[in-house]
Motif scaffolding. Structure first.
Motif, PDB file in Angstrom:
ATOM      1  N   UNK A  68       0.843  -1.205   0.000  1.00 39.67           N
ATOM      2  CA  UNK A  68       0.000   0.000   0.000  1.00 39.67           C
ATOM      3  C   UNK A  68       0.874   1.250   0.000  1.00 39.67           C
ATOM      4  N   UNK A  69       0.359   2.312  -0.585  1.00 41.99           N
ATOM      5  CA  UNK A  69       1.089   3.587  -0.615  1.00 41.99           C
ATOM      6  C   UNK A  69       1.324   4.086   0.808  1.00 41.99           C
ATOM      7  N   UNK A  70       0.335   3.894   1.685  1.00 43.04           N
ATOM      8  CA  UNK A  70       0.492   4.323   3.092  1.00 43.04           C
ATOM      9  C   UNK A  70       1.668   3.611   3.746  1.00 43.04           C
ATOM     10  N   UNK A  71       1.776   2.302   3.482  1.00 43.56           N
ATOM     11  CA  UNK A  71       2.883   1.517   4.060  1.00 43.56           C
ATOM     12  C   UNK A  71       4.229   2.045   3.587  1.00 43.56           C
ATOM     13  N   UNK A  72       4.329   2.350   2.296  1.00 41.58           N
ATOM     14  CA  UNK A  72       5.591   2.860   1.730  1.00 41.58           C
ATOM     15  C   UNK A  72       5.930   4.218   2.365  1.00 41.58           C
ATOM     16  N   UNK A  76       9.248   5.253   4.758  1.00 39.89           N
ATOM     17  CA  UNK A  76      10.221   6.302   4.407  1.00 39.89           C
ATOM     18  C   UNK A  76      10.250   7.369   5.497  1.00 39.89           C
ATOM     19  N   UNK A  77       9.072   7.734   5.974  1.00 42.15           N
ATOM     20  CA  UNK A  77       8.997   8.786   7.002  1.00 42.15           C
ATOM     21  C   UNK A  77       9.728   8.345   8.275  1.00 42.15           C
ATOM     22  N   UNK A  78       9.499   7.097   8.709  1.00 39.44           N
ATOM     23  CA  UNK A  78      10.151   6.603   9.936  1.00 39.44           C
ATOM     24  C   UNK A  78      11.666   6.484   9.749  1.00 39.44           C
ATOM     25  N   UNK A  81      13.135  10.083   9.653  1.00 40.61           N
ATOM     26  CA  UNK A  81      13.121  10.790  10.947  1.00 40.61           C
ATOM     27  C   UNK A  81      14.098  10.129  11.928  1.00 40.61           C
ATOM     28  N   UNK A  82      14.402   8.843  11.751  1.00 37.14           N
ATOM     29  CA  UNK A  82      15.348   8.175  12.647  1.00 37.14           C
ATOM     30  C   UNK A  82      16.799   8.473  12.267  1.00 37.14           C
ATOM     31  N   UNK A  83      17.112   8.378  10.963  1.00 33.29           N
ATOM     32  CA  UNK A  83      18.527   8.478  10.547  1.00 33.29           C
ATOM     33  C   UNK A  83      18.877   9.839   9.923  1.00 33.29           C
ATOM     34  N   UNK A  84      17.868  10.620   9.541  1.00 30.68           N
ATOM     35  CA  UNK A  84      18.050  11.926   8.874  1.00 30.68           C
ATOM     36  C   UNK A  84      18.732  11.833   7.514  1.00 30.68           C
ATOM     37  N   UNK A  85      19.002  10.654   7.041  1.00 29.67           N
ATOM     38  CA  UNK A  85      19.667  10.513   5.737  1.00 29.67           C
ATOM     39  C   UNK A  85      19.439   9.103   5.216  1.00 29.67           C
ATOM     40  N   UNK A  86      19.721   8.887   3.942  1.00 35.51           N
ATOM     41  CA  UNK A  86      19.622   7.535   3.381  1.00 35.51           C
ATOM     42  C   UNK A  86      20.557   7.434   2.178  1.00 35.51           C
ATOM     43  N   UNK A  87      21.453   6.448   2.203  1.00 38.73           N
ATOM     44  CA  UNK A  87      22.426   6.276   1.121  1.00 38.73           C
ATOM     45  C   UNK A  87      22.033   5.174   0.154  1.00 38.73           C
ATOM     46  N   UNK A  88      21.343   4.166   0.668  1.00 31.40           N
ATOM     47  CA  UNK A  88      21.128   2.937  -0.121  1.00 31.40           C
ATOM     48  C   UNK A  88      19.681   2.452   0.046  1.00 31.40           C
ATOM     49  N   UNK A  89      19.051   2.098  -1.059  1.00 38.11           N
ATOM     50  CA  UNK A  89      17.751   1.415  -1.005  1.00 38.11           C
ATOM     51  C   UNK A  89      17.902   0.040  -1.661  1.00 38.11           C
ATOM     52  N   UNK A  90      17.509  -1.005  -0.939  1.00 38.80           N
ATOM     53  CA  UNK A  90      17.433  -2.337  -1.550  1.00 38.80           C
ATOM     54  C   UNK A  90      15.960  -2.747  -1.589  1.00 38.80           C
ATOM     55  N   UNK A  91      15.400  -2.754  -2.795  1.00 39.13           N
ATOM     56  CA  UNK A  91      14.026  -3.188  -3.024  1.00 39.13           C
ATOM     57  C   UNK A  91      14.018  -4.699  -3.177  1.00 39.13           C
ATOM     58  N   UNK A 113       1.140  -7.570  -7.755  1.00 37.72           N
ATOM     59  CA  UNK A 113       1.823  -6.454  -8.428  1.00 37.72           C
ATOM     60  C   UNK A 113       1.861  -5.212  -7.540  1.00 37.72           C
ATOM     61  N   UNK A 114       0.897  -5.098  -6.617  1.00 35.30           N
ATOM     62  CA  UNK A 114       0.909  -3.952  -5.684  1.00 35.30           C
ATOM     63  C   UNK A 114       2.186  -3.954  -4.866  1.00 35.30           C
ATOM     64  N   UNK A 115       2.665  -5.154  -4.541  1.00 35.06           N
ATOM     65  CA  UNK A 115       3.898  -5.241  -3.759  1.00 35.06           C
ATOM     66  C   UNK A 115       5.126  -5.183  -4.663  1.00 35.06           C
ATOM     67  N   UNK A 116       5.203  -6.097  -5.618  1.00 36.71           N
ATOM     68  CA  UNK A 116       6.483  -6.226  -6.334  1.00 36.71           C
ATOM     69  C   UNK A 116       6.686  -5.109  -7.358  1.00 36.71           C
ATOM     70  N   UNK A 117       5.635  -4.638  -8.018  1.00 39.75           N
ATOM     71  CA  UNK A 117       5.820  -3.567  -9.006  1.00 39.75           C
ATOM     72  C   UNK A 117       5.617  -2.208  -8.340  1.00 39.75           C
ATOM     73  N   UNK A 118       4.422  -1.970  -7.807  1.00 41.52           N
ATOM     74  CA  UNK A 118       4.150  -0.649  -7.222  1.00 41.52           C
ATOM     75  C   UNK A 118       4.984  -0.393  -5.977  1.00 41.52           C
ATOM     76  N   UNK A 119       5.197  -1.433  -5.157  1.00 44.01           N
ATOM     77  CA  UNK A 119       6.016  -1.254  -3.948  1.00 44.01           C
ATOM     78  C   UNK A 119       7.402  -0.738  -4.305  1.00 44.01           C
ATOM     79  N   UNK A 120       8.028  -1.366  -5.315  1.00 46.21           N
ATOM     80  CA  UNK A 120       9.386  -0.957  -5.730  1.00 46.21           C
ATOM     81  C   UNK A 120       9.354   0.484  -6.271  1.00 46.21           C
ATOM     82  N   UNK A 121       8.397   0.739  -7.169  1.00 47.18           N
ATOM     83  CA  UNK A 121       8.368   2.054  -7.826  1.00 47.18           C
ATOM     84  C   UNK A 121       8.047   3.171  -6.844  1.00 47.18           C
ATOM     85  N   UNK A 122       7.099   2.902  -5.947  1.00 46.60           N
ATOM     86  CA  UNK A 122       6.722   3.940  -4.979  1.00 46.60           C
ATOM     87  C   UNK A 122       7.887   4.258  -4.053  1.00 46.60           C
ATOM     88  N   UNK A 123       8.606   3.227  -3.620  1.00 47.95           N
ATOM     89  CA  UNK A 123       9.755   3.485  -2.728  1.00 47.95           C
ATOM     90  C   UNK A 123      10.806   4.326  -3.451  1.00 47.95           C
TER      91      UNK A 123
END
Ligand SMILES: NC(=O)c1ccc[n+]([C@@H]2O[C@H](COP(=O)([O-])OP(=O)(O)OC[C@H]3O[C@@H](n4cnc5c(N)ncnc54)[C@H](OP(=O)(O)O)[C@@H]3O)[C@@H](O)[C@H]2O)c1
Length: 262
Positions: A68-72, A76-78, A81-91, A113-123
């Motif tokens: 779900x978009x809310x989950x994504x 990202x928000x958590x 707010x925890x690390x203040x930065x992000x260098x790497x995303x592994x989908x 597809x909501x998970x594997x396609x949209x989940x990856x793209x939304x992240x």
């Protein structure tokens, strides 16, 4: 080989089991701080605690449903707010069910597809601007060989994987000028819970033992055995590292030699 990643921050999805867990382990061993995501909180929490203790890195477990978009957005928000930065995303979180066009109902296609396609793209869409603002980053998409090797019985998985391979290359073009390098790995058969479930189902359908089914399945593979999650993780960690500085838009199989295209 020194990968020069100590102190970086990575987000790994589907990190409580299988390939995602092995990638989290590989990154933690290089001193990378981690945000880890899966739905099941207990297992994820246990993985986070274990990595934190053994590798002296900071680990944030985030329980979220990435279909779900809310989950994504919550993940990202958590993370930010925890690390203040992000260098790497592994989908990596994905679980497309088998079935032919004529047996797989619409709801299954949509859920998977909501998970594997949209989940990856939304992240990627949520994280791209953050990486852009900090001057670069690494994105590694764990996809799957079925995108290059279509079969009627796994049409939803193959179609999703082909789309993700295409999008990996398209996003490499978009990210390049900003120092965001986007690469993909196509695992073949890798011994995870998902693989075990597939083998058990096929064995039951064929009336064979699990061992017979696995041996027959692996016959066309030069290495004649399923891979281990750590064998995918070692490439993922390298692609996420500063050493992979002139690689983007690549799609590398880790499949025991199973896919025979040039
Ligand atoms: N294993 C193989 O042979 C193979 C081959 C080709 C490609 N792949 C790909 O590699 C990736 C990982 O596969 P795997 O075999 O390691 O899978 P796995 O062992 O089944 O692990 C899947 C992980 O994803 C999480 N997950 C599942 N649904 C989720 C959701 N809706 N939201 C957030 N997290 C979710 C699971 O935790 P929860 O259930 O608690 O959420 C778990 O941590 C997948 O994309 C798969 O398609 C695997």
């Amino acid at each position: 080989m020194e990968l020069n990643m100590r102190g970086q921050v990575a987000l790994v999805t589907g990190a409580s089991k299988g390939i995602g867990k092995a990638i989290a382990e590989g990154l933690a061993a290089e001193g990378v701080n981690l945000a880890l995501c899966a739905r099941g909180a207990d297992l994820l929490e246990a993985v986070a605690q274990d990595l934190q203790q053994r590798h002296d890195v900071r680990v944030l477990p985030v329980s979220a449903d990435l279909s779900s978009l809310d989950g994504v957005c919550s993940l990202v928000q958590q993370t930010v707010s925890h690390f203040s930065t992000l260098d790497i995303l592994v989908n990596n979180a994905g679980a497309i069910r088998a079935g032919s066009l004529f047996t797989k109902p619409d709801e299954d296609w949509q859920t998977d597809w909501s998970l594997k396609v949209f989940g990856y793209l939304r992240l990627i869409r949520e994280i791209f601007p953050l990486m852009q603002a900090k001057g670069g980053g690494r994105i590694v998409n764990i996809i799957g060989t079925a995108g290059r090797q279509p079969t009627a019985g796994y049409i939803a998985g193959g179609g999703a994987n082909a789309a993700l391979m295409n999008m990996t290359k398209a996003l490499a073009e978009e990210g390049g000028p900003h120092g965001i390098l986007v690469n993909a790995i196509n695992p073949g058969p890798i011994r995870t819970e998902r693989w075990d479930t597939i083998m058990d189902t096929v064995a039951a359908q064929r009336g064979q033992s699990r061992q017979e089914t696995e041996a027959a399945w692996m016959q066309g593979y030069p290495l004649q055995r399923p891979g281990e999650p750590a064998e995918v993780a070692s490439l993922a960690v390298f692609l996420a590292s500063p050493l992979a500085s002139y690689m983007t838009g690549t799609i590398t199989p880790v499949d025991g030699g199973g896919v025979r295209c040039i």
